[in-house]
Design an enzyme around this catalytic site. Structure first.
Site, PDB file in Angstrom:
ATOM      1  N   LEU A 132      -8.356  -8.991  -0.214  1.00  0.00           N
ATOM      2  CA  LEU A 132      -7.882  -7.970   0.709  1.00  0.00           C
ATOM      3  C   LEU A 132      -6.673  -7.219   0.180  1.00  0.00           C
ATOM      4  O   LEU A 132      -6.217  -6.268   0.771  1.00  0.00           O
ATOM      5  CB  LEU A 132      -7.520  -8.617   2.045  1.00  0.00           C
ATOM      6  N   ARG A 133      -6.168  -7.689  -0.949  1.00  0.00           N
ATOM      7  CA  ARG A 133      -4.972  -7.063  -1.470  1.00  0.00           C
ATOM      8  C   ARG A 133      -5.210  -5.585  -1.775  1.00  0.00           C
ATOM      9  O   ARG A 133      -4.333  -4.748  -1.608  1.00  0.00           O
ATOM     10  CB  ARG A 133      -4.495  -7.782  -2.729  1.00  0.00           C
ATOM     11  N   GLY A 134      -6.438  -5.293  -2.218  1.00  0.00           N
ATOM     12  CA  GLY A 134      -6.769  -3.905  -2.543  1.00  0.00           C
ATOM     13  C   GLY A 134      -6.637  -3.001  -1.339  1.00  0.00           C
ATOM     14  O   GLY A 134      -6.017  -1.941  -1.399  1.00  0.00           O
TER      15      GLY A 134
END
Lengths: 334, 553
Positions: A272-274
């Protein structure tokens, strides 16, 4: 030390400059990786970044730039304690640096003269609340990379050596530059960078001539050159400050968030960092442009730099990651 | 003799003496011998006594560290600043042996921005003949000038050419805007991407003018500058400027990268481009740049990474003196020192009292990098698909390998011999460049492929890598080592070559890509205890899996 080349005077390289500005607006973005051809002004841009960063308030004498007294580590002993403003630290992590120098180690002088065990802080302490710059980041030795990853993960530098047991906060933004031909970057480290940009030599002769002219003017008479560009640099810094102020006020509505999510899903970026980075970067851009709400155009502009390095690599697809991001953007008609 | 490589070398050193930090340094390609020594001998007179560097020296020598002896006697922490901190000219005689990490330290020390106005510059000797062995490009990129003394005879040396000093101060030489335009355009026409190159060329031209006592640049200055700066960096020659023996047209020169139209009819520029073309022909470096031409911008560095990274130092650990480990002197003292006041003076007035528990042993982590040599049958009608799959496998494998420090090489065999298509590398970027076009077709000289792979593997091992070989073929070997089309001899040669590989303790796996398993290959594998994998539809993913399994054994 000679003054750095003014940021505003860098010709072209819009992506690289935008990425630097965005990370200055929102340090939580997690830094910038600049990868590309030699002699394109990568290091110049990073060194110029320092001029864009607003100063921070810190307690005088605190080795880790703490803002509040309770954050000062106990090993620092008695410090002056009055608040002062200092420039945001931009610390250079040179290749070939020793572990001691990075984490800090036993203060030899005090040990010798007074027989005391004291901690001498290292680069990580200096870089707290600031930026850590690594040139030729893909040539950094493995054990230093491991160390950086640990610290970047926890935001805390833990030293257990030579009978010392010391900890201090080490929250910093990583800025790296390098040339992909020297080798790849480890994925774990790649992931620590919020934005990544690819730089190429300008292909337009007029632009190249302008680069050389400015460089020559700078080298011939640095002071006059800096004077000439000071205003423009200041304008960018003011815009960065203003954007910081309104960052939280930028309205983020559901469609924009949905677009972020869809984009990441379509690209199959890991984790989910993107999405988080994409959203933050787009918001910083909106704030920088003075927009009141996050729009699709902001997301579109920053998507390549926020996502390109997070794609699962497909070596059989010759297109660069940036191209793939753009392709998906087009397909989605975003 | 006032022209030719020797004169150029002297000119280069004189230019350096005028603007050392502006030019960065000189990349001097020359074999070890009296000619090179004569060139190095000029340095003290022109640039002052140089600080010698050696590729084998360690971190402390280059970058400095704790000076223990002085620290202990003075009771203050004394640091040794390291050689690179000196304000002097540096001389590194055998730069081709330099590892990329150390090259990066030096490049940083030469200073991207900070060195202006100092006497710092580097004279990098380079004894390599082939471009593959050239010093790391990240360092040569920062050296403005290049001279090749390979073909200079002892009789060509004329020491009288070297005189120090400019006849006019550098600051008095002015650059006209037109000079800048000209240098940048010439660089663009020669396909030089880096923007450092025009800066160096301008600096060289100014220094050259200062030498001659001119206040503005003359054609002569510019010509000398482009010859010294652009010759080694050029990646293409505009067709209209081609010398008598035209080099092959650049394969992928980008349209907008080649502003030949803009410069058409501009005489001085054409002359400069021609001067460089002529020098390239003289030095026969077109070939050196065949690799670069394919992918505008770099060679060698990727392969250099392939050189050892053995023994990265780890933090020392407490240990015992058993005669095997090396003592970390500084670490040991560091542990001992804080307790000195508590322990009191040592027996007989010894300054430091060290107890066995203080002893620290040095630890090194020896990651012997692995190299996987793909040997691919490029013969016959299926060659193209097989090569394409092998290429895919190499790239897939590399994309996973970077985390594990594996290198990959690719050898193709067809017709009467084998060819190294990709020297050992870790760089995906390099790989893509090298593998852009692969040749195929012809007979099946399996033996030649195996011999070539064996040689490469043994060479890699000498460089500290641990090699494994993966052969992909349908096993219809029909060309013997001597090139004759004798099936029996071809098989016998193949067996011998394979056996030699195994005798050297190198892992070997044979992938049978024929539609039906080939008994000859299976027997061969059995006899020499190699892995045998029939893979009729050998695709990139399958191959890459087998390769992974081979290495993980």
């Amino acid at each position: 030390m000679k003054a750095a080349f003014p940021f505003a005077a860098i010709v072209g390289q819009d992506d690289m400059k935008l990425a630097m500005i965005l990370t200055a607006i929102d340090p939580k973005l997690g830094g910038v990786l600049v990868f590309g051809d030699r002699g394109t002004g990568k290091s110049t841009a990073v060194r110029a970044l320092a001029a864009l960063l607003p100063p921070i308030t810190a307690l005088r004498g605190c080795p880790v730039n703490s803002e509040r007294a309770e954050d000062v580590p106990d090993w620092a002993g008695q410090i002056d304690g009055t608040a002062e403003t200092r420039p945001t630290p931009v610390v250079d992590l040179p290749l070939g640096v020793t572990e001691d120098r990075v984490t800090g180690a036993l203060d030899i002088e005090r040990a010798l003269t007074r027989g005391e065990k004291a901690f001498q802080p290292g680069l990580l302490a200096q870089a707290n609340r600031g930026y850590l710059y690594i040139d030729e980041v893909n040539l950094l030795e493995d054990h230093i990379v491991d160390l950086l990853l640990d610290v970047a993960q926890s935001g805390e530098n833990l030293v257990e050596r030579e009978g010392l047991s010391v900890r201090h906060p080490a929250r910093f933004v990583l800025v790296g530059s390098g040339n992909p031909e020297e080798g790849e970057l480890r994925p774990q480290l790649l992931d620590r960078f919020g934005l990544s940009v690819e730089v190429r030599s300008p292909t337009d002769v007029a632009q190249r001539i302008e680069v050389i002219r400015r460089r020559d003017a700078f080298e011939t008479d640095a002071e006059a050159f800096l004077r000439k560009w000071r205003k423009k640099d200041a304008a960018i810094r003011d815009a960065v400050l203003a954007a910081r102020g309104v960052l939280a006020k930028v309205a983020v509505r559901a469609p924009a968030l949905k677009l972020c999510a869809e984009l990441c899903m379509a690209l199959g970026s890991d984790g989910l960092r993107g999405e988080l980075t994409l959203y933050r970067a787009a918001r910083a851009l909106a704030a920088y442009e003075g927009a009141t709400a996050l729009k699709a155009q902001h997301i579109r502009r920053v998507a390549p730099m926020a996502l390109a390095h997070r794609l699962r690599r497909d070596p059989l697809d010759d297109a660069g990651s940036t191209v793939r991001v753009q392709r998906v953007l087009e397909e989605m008609g975003a | 003799m006032t022209d030719g490589p020797w004169a150029h070398a002297v000119t280069a050193l004189r230019l350096l003496s005028i603007d050392p930090s502006g030019l960065g340094g000189l990349w001097l390609r020359a074999r070890a011998g009296p000619v090179r020594d004569a060139a190095f001998g000029l340095i003290p007179g022109l640039l002052g006594q140089p600080v010698k560097l050696h590729p084998a020296w360690d971190r402390d020598a280059f970058l400095g560290g704790l000076d223990l002896a002085r620290t202990l006697t003075s009771h203050h922490e004394c640091r040794n600043p390291g050689l690179l901190a000196r304000d002097a000219a540096f001389l590194m005689p055998s730069g081709e042996r330099l590892e990329p990490e150390k090259a990066a330290w030096i490049a940083t020390a030469l200073g991207r921005d900070g060195a202006a106005g100092t006497r710092r510059c580097l004279i990098l000797g380079d004894e390599s003949g082939a471009p593959d062995e050239a010093p790391p490009i990240l360092l040569t990129e920062q050296l403005g000038l290049f001279v090749d003394l390979t073909d200079v005879a002892l009789g060509d040396i004329d020491l009288s050419l070297a005189r120090a000093g400019a006849t006019r101060p550098l600051a008095e030489v002015a650059l006209a805007p037109a000079d800048i335009d000209e240098m940048v355009t010439v660089a663009a026409r020669l396909g030089i991407d880096s923007l450092r190159a025009p800066l160096y060329a301008l600096a060289a031209a100014r220094a050259h003018a200062a030498l001659a006592g001119r206040a503005v640049l003359a054609e002569d200055d510019k010509r000398a500058a482009v010859e010294l700066v652009y010759t080694v960096r050029a990646t293409q020659l505009p067709a209209e400027d081609a010398p008598a023996d035209p080099p092959p047209p650049p394969e992928d020169r980008r349209e907008n990268d080649n502003p030949a139209d803009a410069g058409q009819g501009d005489l001085p520029q054409d002359l400069l481009v021609q001067a460089v073309a002529l020098r390239m022909a003289e030095l026969r470096i077109e070939r050196a740049h065949a690799a670069r031409r394919r992918g505008a911008g770099g060679d060698g560095a990727g392969a250099k990474v392939a050189a050892t990274r053995r023994g990265s130092p780890k933090p020392s650990r407490p240990g015992r003196l058993d005669g095997r480990g090396r003592i970390d002197l500084i670490g040991t003292l560091r542990r001992a020192v804080p307790w000195q006041t508590l322990r009191g003076a040592g027996p007989g007035g010894m300054a430091v009292r060290i107890l066995p528990s203080d002893i620290q042993i040095k630890r090194y982590e020896h990651h012997s990098d692995r190299v996987l040599v793909f040997v691919v049958d490029a013969s016959g009608s299926t060659a193209m698909t097989r090569l394409a799959e092998a290429k895919g496998a190499v790239e897939l494998f590399l994309s996973r390998a970077y985390a594990r420090r594996d290198h990959v090489a690719l050898i193709g065999f067809r017709g009467t011999g084998a060819e190294i298509l990709l020297p050992p590398t870790r760089s995906l970027v390099q790989t893509k460049k090298h593998l852009a076009a692969l040749p195929g077709g012809g007979g099946t000289p399996l033996a030649a492929g195996l011999v070539s792979a064996g040689d490469l593997a043994r060479m890699s091992r000498r460089h500290g890598l641990s090699p494994s070989i993966l052969v992909m073929t349908d096993g219809k070997a029909n060309v013997a080592l001597d090139g004759s089309a004798d099936r029996a001899a071809a098989r016998a040669d193949g067996e011998r070559a394979a056996r030699a590989i195994r005798l050297d303790g190198i892992d070997l796996a044979i992938i049978d890509s024929g539609m039906r398993p080939n008994p000859y290959l299976k027997d061969l594998a059995g006899q020499i205890d190699a892995d045998y994998v029939p893979l009729p539809r050998a695709d990139a993913h399958g191959l890459s899996r087998v390769a992974g399994a081979l290495l993980d054994d």
